[in-house]
Write an enzyme that holds these catalytic residues in place. Structure first.
Site, short mmCIF file in Angstrom:
data_model
loop_
_atom_site.label_atom_id
_atom_site.label_comp_id
_atom_site.label_asym_id
_atom_site.label_seq_id
_atom_site.Cartn_x
_atom_site.Cartn_y
_atom_site.Cartn_z
N LYS A 11 11.68 60.87 -81.16
CA LYS A 11 11.90 62.38 -80.56
C LYS A 11 12.39 62.20 -79.26
CE LYS A 11 7.75 63.47 -79.60
NZ LYS A 11 6.53 63.35 -80.12
N ARG A 86 3.18 71.86 -79.16
CA ARG A 86 2.00 71.40 -80.07
C ARG A 86 0.32 71.60 -80.39
NH1 ARG A 86 3.93 65.96 -77.09
NH2 ARG A 86 3.19 64.18 -77.97
N ARG A 125 8.19 49.14 -78.78
CA ARG A 125 7.89 49.96 -77.32
C ARG A 125 6.91 49.96 -76.42
NH1 ARG A 125 7.89 56.77 -77.67
NH2 ARG A 125 5.48 56.67 -77.54
N ARG A 131 4.60 51.43 -71.24
CA ARG A 131 4.53 53.01 -71.28
C ARG A 131 2.62 52.61 -71.62
NH1 ARG A 131 6.43 58.29 -74.53
NH2 ARG A 131 4.67 58.98 -75.13
N ARG A 142 -3.14 58.93 -81.17
CA ARG A 142 -1.95 60.07 -80.80
C ARG A 142 -1.73 60.33 -82.25
NH1 ARG A 142 1.31 56.14 -77.49
NH2 ARG A 142 2.57 57.88 -78.21
#
Ligand code: AMP
Length: 188
Positions: A11, A86, A125, A131, A142
């Site tokens: 996204k 969401r 990532r 992160r 998640r």
């Protein structure tokens, strides 16, 4: 426009290209939250643990932030929301908020990627960007939260004829081309 997809679907990466193509700002609620955490604002302190556990920030807080952001001048002729709505509550909030202003959505892009590929991308990532919500336990949580709370939203937008599904596998450039063509065909 909206851009949706499971964590790791791309996204954030693709929203920039989509927003540029239509000359609208890309607004990421995740980025807004991360900036607040980084700057240790009152909001940031409140939501840090939630985000690091892979849970959603409350609807009230998230909706207030989006309403403020959409009221800014650069959103007057359109916007792209990345990561909002969401939950079904947020969907209804956005529908009401826009219709009160006699505005509406033109397209909802959904980036579709296989679950195994999503996990691999998020772990990658984690190494590159660091992160704090990209660790294995949080990633799993998640994914669950997305499947339970957010994936059902796609049906809502499909019923409204707004959904543009885009296969999110391939190089960034391939996905970008595919997405821009699909959105152009949808809007035509
Ligand atoms: P993202 O960068 O879109 O993956 O968002 C990172 C995290 O921010 C999510 O896992 C949630 O904890 C929080 N978040 C972002 N957008 C929302 C939203 N619309 N509602 C609730 N929590 C959100």
């Amino acid at each position: 426009m909206l851009i949706m997809g499971a964590p790791g679907a791309g996204k954030g990466t693709q929203s920039t290209a989509l927003a540029e193509a239509y000359s609208v700002p890309a607004i990421s609620t995740g980025d807004i939250f991360r900036a607040n955490i980084r700057n240790a604002t009152e909001l940031g302190v409140k939501i840090k643990a939630l985000i690091e556990a892979g849970e959603y920030v409350s609807d009230d807080v998230t909706e207030a932030i989006v309403a403020d952001r959409l009221a800014e001048e650069d959103c007057s002729s359109g916007f792209l929301l990345d990561g909002f709505p969401r939950t079904m509550h947020q969907v209804h909030f956005l529908d009401r908020h826009l219709s009160r202003q006699r505005r509406g959505l033109n397209a909802v892009v959904s980036l579709v990627v296989e679950p195994d590929e999503l996990v691999a991308r998020l772990l990658d990532r984690a190494q590159k960007e660091g992160r704090t919500d990209d660790n294995e336990d949080t990633i799993r949580r998640r994914m669950e939260v997305y499947a339970g709370q957010t994936a059902p939203l796609l049906f809502h937008y499909e019923r409204q004829g707004l959904l543009v599904e885009v296969e999110g596998t391939g190089t960034v450039e391939e996905v970008r081309q595919r997405m821009l063509e699909a959105v152009a065909a949808h809007k035509a």
